[in-house]
Design a protein around this motif. Structure first.
Motif, PDB file in Angstrom:
ATOM      1  N   LEU A  93      -7.388  34.634  13.096  1.00  0.00           N
ATOM      2  CA  LEU A  93      -7.880  34.652  11.715  1.00  0.00           C
ATOM      3  C   LEU A  93      -8.986  33.620  11.531  1.00  0.00           C
ATOM      4  CD1 LEU A  93      -7.727  35.688   8.819  1.00  0.00           C
ATOM      5  CD2 LEU A  93      -5.910  34.008   8.391  1.00  0.00           C
ATOM      6  N   ALA A  94      -8.817  32.421  12.111  1.00  0.00           N
ATOM      7  CA  ALA A  94      -9.857  31.392  12.010  1.00  0.00           C
ATOM      8  C   ALA A  94     -11.157  31.864  12.667  1.00  0.00           C
ATOM      9  CB  ALA A  94      -9.375  30.093  12.648  1.00  0.00           C
ATOM     10  N   SER A  95     -11.033  32.498  13.836  1.00  0.00           N
ATOM     11  CA  SER A  95     -12.215  33.027  14.520  1.00  0.00           C
ATOM     12  C   SER A  95     -12.863  34.130  13.691  1.00  0.00           C
ATOM     13  CB  SER A  95     -11.827  33.570  15.898  1.00  0.00           C
ATOM     14  OG  SER A  95     -11.281  32.561  16.727  1.00  0.00           O
ATOM     15  N   THR A  96     -12.038  34.983  13.095  1.00  0.00           N
ATOM     16  CA  THR A  96     -12.537  36.083  12.266  1.00  0.00           C
ATOM     17  C   THR A  96     -13.368  35.560  11.099  1.00  0.00           C
ATOM     18  OG1 THR A  96     -10.661  37.498  12.859  1.00  0.00           O
ATOM     19  CG2 THR A  96     -11.786  38.004  10.808  1.00  0.00           C
ATOM     20  N   ARG A  97     -12.866  34.538  10.440  1.00  0.00           N
ATOM     21  CA  ARG A  97     -13.589  33.982   9.293  1.00  0.00           C
ATOM     22  C   ARG A  97     -14.901  33.340   9.722  1.00  0.00           C
ATOM     23  NH1 ARG A  97      -8.216  31.541   6.165  1.00  0.00           N
ATOM     24  NH2 ARG A  97      -7.706  33.514   5.090  1.00  0.00           N
ATOM     25  N   ARG A  98     -14.907  32.685  10.893  1.00  0.00           N
ATOM     26  CA  ARG A  98     -16.157  32.068  11.370  1.00  0.00           C
ATOM     27  C   ARG A  98     -17.206  33.121  11.701  1.00  0.00           C
ATOM     28  NH1 ARG A  98     -20.312  30.345  12.083  1.00  0.00           N
ATOM     29  NH2 ARG A  98     -21.013  28.413  13.066  1.00  0.00           N
ATOM     30  N   ALA A  99     -16.760  34.309  12.119  1.00  0.00           N
ATOM     31  CA  ALA A  99     -17.682  35.388  12.468  1.00  0.00           C
ATOM     32  C   ALA A  99     -18.007  36.286  11.277  1.00  0.00           C
ATOM     33  CB  ALA A  99     -17.083  36.232  13.600  1.00  0.00           C
ATOM     34  N   ALA A 100     -17.514  35.926  10.079  1.00  0.00           N
ATOM     35  CA  ALA A 100     -17.750  36.700   8.851  1.00  0.00           C
ATOM     36  C   ALA A 100     -17.213  38.119   8.949  1.00  0.00           C
ATOM     37  CB  ALA A 100     -19.241  36.717   8.485  1.00  0.00           C
ATOM     38  N   LEU A 101     -16.165  38.305   9.742  1.00  0.00           N
ATOM     39  CA  LEU A 101     -15.451  39.577   9.807  1.00  0.00           C
ATOM     40  C   LEU A 101     -14.397  39.599   8.698  1.00  0.00           C
ATOM     41  CD1 LEU A 101     -15.168  39.664  13.681  1.00  0.00           C
ATOM     42  CD2 LEU A 101     -16.192  41.497  12.321  1.00  0.00           C
ATOM     43  N   PRO A 102     -13.886  40.764   8.327  1.00  0.00           N
ATOM     44  CA  PRO A 102     -12.933  40.821   7.204  1.00  0.00           C
ATOM     45  C   PRO A 102     -11.613  40.131   7.513  1.00  0.00           C
ATOM     46  CG  PRO A 102     -13.173  42.979   8.244  1.00  0.00           C
ATOM     47  CD  PRO A 102     -14.248  42.114   8.815  1.00  0.00           C
ATOM     48  N   ASP A 103     -11.073  39.464   6.506  1.00  0.00           N
ATOM     49  CA  ASP A 103      -9.772  38.807   6.613  1.00  0.00           C
ATOM     50  C   ASP A 103      -8.670  39.827   6.895  1.00  0.00           C
ATOM     51  OD1 ASP A 103     -10.687  36.271   6.201  1.00  0.00           O
ATOM     52  OD2 ASP A 103      -9.437  35.871   4.445  1.00  0.00           O
ATOM     53  N   MET A 139     -14.103  43.657  15.903  1.00  0.00           N
ATOM     54  CA  MET A 139     -15.554  43.741  16.045  1.00  0.00           C
ATOM     55  C   MET A 139     -16.175  44.372  14.810  1.00  0.00           C
ATOM     56  SD  MET A 139     -15.767  46.770  18.880  1.00  0.00           S
ATOM     57  CE  MET A 139     -14.773  48.262  18.721  1.00  0.00           C
ATOM     58  N   GLY A 140     -17.395  43.944  14.511  1.00  0.00           N
ATOM     59  CA  GLY A 140     -18.143  44.518  13.411  1.00  0.00           C
ATOM     60  C   GLY A 140     -18.743  45.854  13.811  1.00  0.00           C
ATOM     61  N   THR A 141     -18.498  46.908  13.030  1.00  0.00           N
ATOM     62  CA  THR A 141     -18.909  48.255  13.418  1.00  0.00           C
ATOM     63  C   THR A 141     -19.909  48.893  12.465  1.00  0.00           C
ATOM     64  OG1 THR A 141     -16.924  49.133  12.324  1.00  0.00           O
ATOM     65  CG2 THR A 141     -16.793  48.747  14.704  1.00  0.00           C
ATOM     66  N   ASP A 142     -20.492  48.121  11.538  1.00  0.00           N
ATOM     67  CA  ASP A 142     -21.520  48.681  10.660  1.00  0.00           C
ATOM     68  C   ASP A 142     -22.629  49.301  11.506  1.00  0.00           C
ATOM     69  OD1 ASP A 142     -20.210  46.344   9.434  1.00  0.00           O
ATOM     70  OD2 ASP A 142     -21.415  46.844   7.685  1.00  0.00           O
ATOM     71  N   ALA A 143     -22.976  50.557  11.250  1.00  0.00           N
ATOM     72  CA  ALA A 143     -24.084  51.205  11.951  1.00  0.00           C
ATOM     73  C   ALA A 143     -25.377  50.839  11.235  1.00  0.00           C
ATOM     74  CB  ALA A 143     -23.884  52.714  11.993  1.00  0.00           C
ATOM     75  N   ASN A 144     -25.827  49.615  11.469  1.00  0.00           N
ATOM     76  CA  ASN A 144     -26.945  49.063  10.704  1.00  0.00           C
ATOM     77  C   ASN A 144     -27.585  47.968  11.547  1.00  0.00           C
ATOM     78  OD1 ASN A 144     -28.569  47.597   8.962  1.00  0.00           O
ATOM     79  ND2 ASN A 144     -27.154  47.751   7.230  1.00  0.00           N
ATOM     80  N   LEU A 145     -28.864  48.119  11.859  1.00  0.00           N
ATOM     81  CA  LEU A 145     -29.551  47.156  12.709  1.00  0.00           C
ATOM     82  C   LEU A 145     -30.022  45.919  11.955  1.00  0.00           C
ATOM     83  CD1 LEU A 145     -31.662  49.531  14.993  1.00  0.00           C
ATOM     84  CD2 LEU A 145     -29.460  48.456  15.468  1.00  0.00           C
ATOM     85  N   GLY A 146     -29.801  45.863  10.659  1.00  0.00           N
ATOM     86  CA  GLY A 146     -30.167  44.681   9.899  1.00  0.00           C
ATOM     87  C   GLY A 146     -29.201  43.531  10.172  1.00  0.00           C
ATOM     88  N   VAL A 147     -29.751  42.332  10.177  1.00  0.00           N
ATOM     89  CA  VAL A 147     -28.896  41.149  10.321  1.00  0.00           C
ATOM     90  C   VAL A 147     -28.404  40.784   8.929  1.00  0.00           C
ATOM     91  CG1 VAL A 147     -28.763  38.753  11.073  1.00  0.00           C
ATOM     92  CG2 VAL A 147     -30.228  40.362  12.302  1.00  0.00           C
ATOM     93  N   GLY A 148     -27.142  41.064   8.683  1.00  0.00           N
ATOM     94  CA  GLY A 148     -26.617  40.823   7.345  1.00  0.00           C
ATOM     95  C   GLY A 148     -25.107  40.902   7.328  1.00  0.00           C
ATOM     96  N   ALA A 149     -24.558  40.920   6.128  1.00  0.00           N
ATOM     97  CA  ALA A 149     -23.108  40.905   5.948  1.00  0.00           C
ATOM     98  C   ALA A 149     -22.462  42.121   6.600  1.00  0.00           C
ATOM     99  CB  ALA A 149     -22.773  40.865   4.460  1.00  0.00           C
ATOM    100  N   LEU A 150     -21.216  41.926   7.042  1.00  0.00           N
ATOM    101  CA  LEU A 150     -20.442  43.000   7.665  1.00  0.00           C
ATOM    102  C   LEU A 150     -19.589  43.701   6.620  1.00  0.00           C
ATOM    103  CD1 LEU A 150     -19.381  40.888  10.744  1.00  0.00           C
ATOM    104  CD2 LEU A 150     -20.820  42.910  10.860  1.00  0.00           C
ATOM    105  N   HIS A 151     -19.589  45.024   6.667  1.00  0.00           N
ATOM    106  CA  HIS A 151     -18.796  45.804   5.722  1.00  0.00           C
ATOM    107  C   HIS A 151     -17.789  46.716   6.423  1.00  0.00           C
ATOM    108  CE1 HIS A 151     -21.442  44.407   2.545  1.00  0.00           C
ATOM    109  NE2 HIS A 151     -22.476  44.794   3.277  1.00  0.00           N
ATOM    110  N   GLU A 152     -17.938  46.877   7.737  1.00  0.00           N
ATOM    111  CA  GLU A 152     -17.017  47.716   8.491  1.00  0.00           C
ATOM    112  C   GLU A 152     -16.617  46.983   9.776  1.00  0.00           C
ATOM    113  OE1 GLU A 152     -18.470  51.656   9.154  1.00  0.00           O
ATOM    114  OE2 GLU A 152     -18.809  52.044   7.016  1.00  0.00           O
ATOM    115  N   ALA A 153     -15.376  47.204  10.177  1.00  0.00           N
ATOM    116  CA  ALA A 153     -14.877  46.519  11.367  1.00  0.00           C
ATOM    117  C   ALA A 153     -13.745  47.338  11.977  1.00  0.00           C
ATOM    118  CB  ALA A 153     -14.384  45.115  11.020  1.00  0.00           C
ATOM    119  N   LYS A 154     -13.409  46.983  13.188  1.00  0.00           N
ATOM    120  CA  LYS A 154     -12.306  47.643  13.888  1.00  0.00           C
ATOM    121  C   LYS A 154     -11.469  46.575  14.574  1.00  0.00           C
ATOM    122  CE  LYS A 154     -13.186  51.507  16.091  1.00  0.00           C
ATOM    123  NZ  LYS A 154     -12.314  52.524  15.435  1.00  0.00           N
ATOM    124  N   LEU A 155     -10.159  46.636  14.338  1.00  0.00           N
ATOM    125  CA  LEU A 155      -9.194  45.774  15.010  1.00  0.00           C
ATOM    126  C   LEU A 155      -8.448  46.612  16.042  1.00  0.00           C
ATOM    127  CD1 LEU A 155      -6.726  43.243  13.373  1.00  0.00           C
ATOM    128  CD2 LEU A 155      -5.955  44.795  15.145  1.00  0.00           C
TER     129      LEU A 155
END
Length: 365
Positions: A93-103, A139-155
């Motif tokens: 969870l700590a690693s997830t928050r540092r990587a801006a992945l969803p809680d 992992m962050g799975t947004d199909a978006n080449l922009g460097v920005g916030a993550l909205h999709e992920a897969k555990l």
């Protein structure tokens, strides 16, 4: 958690004969949960197969991925034990928050892992030095080449039956120290299990091998602080200049060191034994060389989930580019039980149910 779905594989794979090479064989099922629309979707334990991930997913381009590692053990009483799973879930969870992945809820993840292990019980080997290695990752799975916030992920959680991490067993390792390379810096991500931490170390494994070594000994700064051994925490057991027996390990307070579960277990045990001084600080390469010359080093060993502990017999120190490397030999104790072996026996004794420490294990039914 009550919505967790189990989709059994139609065809079970044959169990391996003997214990496979570490991390090379996967079990029949995996846990998978997707995050989209601002919430985690229905978790599934389903047949292990390739993941379907869009090639524009951020994970492939900017490396928002975090990992964890823990083990399930088949005890001497036949029961299945997870070793300190709450610490692994909290660290993920700590690693997830540092990587801006969803809680996520670490307690729910722990329960889902226990359910997966319950379904994969047949894969847990029997015998000493064996376990089922468990690898959660997000992992962050947004199909978006922009460097920005993550909205999709897969555990995902996958499992692998394993034996000893080092095929040579208790044969001591050699470490290569080169101060021109740094694993982590203050304010960086060295304290987290992020994928971006590991890719830069792969070249150094090849370099270490060219010096006849197994792994790198990571140094930091002009003082050449000794930080980690390969992908493991490290411990120096010596007689200090006050002629005290002392166990030293680097601190986890400034972000250079991964807060290892095994590291924490070793510190807890050492403080309970109260037989020597226990100190959390960085030893320096200068101190190590001086202590080796004065024959004050007793043991130097690494620790981690995969290997538990492993002794070091030599450090090959490349002081300057082009100069002849310096060999620092670590004595190997021949009389009595080395401290690292005592630690190993105690921790594995708890893991296999030979030693009762209920607060450090979770029984999987």
């Amino acid at each position: 958690l009550q919505h967790l779905r189990f989709l059994p594989t139609p065809t079970l794979k044959p169990l391996p004969n003997g214990t496979p090479v570490f991390g090379t064989v996967a079990t029949d099922h995996m846990l998978e949960v997707d995050f989209r629309g601002g919430m985690w979707q229905t978790p599934k334990i389903r047949p292990l197969e390739e993941l379907r991930v869009h090639p524009m997913s951020k994970v492939f381009h900017y490396c928002p991925t975090v990992i964890e590692g823990l083990k399930a053990f088949r005890g001497v009483d036949g029961r299945i034990r997870l070793f300190r799973p709450e610490m692994s879930a909290a660290r993920l969870l700590a690693s997830t928050r540092r990587a801006a992945l969803p809680d996520f809820c670490p307690v729910q993840l722990e329960h889902m892992i226990a359910r997966l292990i319950s379904e994969e019980k047949a894969w847990i080997p029997k015998g000493d030095d064996t376990a089922l290695y468990i690898r959660p990752f997000i992992m962050g799975t947004d199909a978006n080449l922009g460097v920005g916030a993550l909205h999709e992920a897969k555990l995902v959680v996958v499992c692998s039956p394993v034996g000893a991490y080092y095929a040579d067993g208790w044969k001591a390792v050699k470490l290569h120290a080169d101060p021109s390379f740094t694993r982590a810096t203050p304010g960086g991500v060295g304290a987290y299990k992020m994928g971006c931490n590991y890719a830069p170390t792969l070249k150094l494994i090849k370099e270490a091998a060219s010096f006849g070594c197994h792994q790198s000994l990571w140094l930091y700064g002009e003082e050449q602080l000794i930080t980690e051994a390969g992908t493991s925490n490290l411990f120096l057991y010596w007689r200090n200049k006050k002629d005290e027996l002392e166990l030293i390990t680097p601190p986890v307070t400034d972000g250079l060191i991964l807060p290892g579960v095994t590291r924490d277990s070793i510190l807890t045990l050492a403080k309970e034994w109260s037989e020597f001084k226990v100190t959390e600080r960085y030893p320096t390469m200068a101190e190590l060389r001086e202590a080796a010359k004065e024959k004050r080093i007793i043991e130097f060993f690494g620790s981690g989930t995969a290997a538990v502990v492993f002794p070091c017999e030599r450090i090959v120190y490349s002081d300057k580019n082009g100069s002849e490397p310096i060999n620092i030999d670590i004595p190997q104790q021949t009389d009595g039980i080395p401290l690292y072996k005592r630690i190993y026996d105690t921790i594995t004794g708890i893991q296999y149910g030979k030693i009762d420490r209920p607060e450090w294990v979770r029984i999987v039914d």
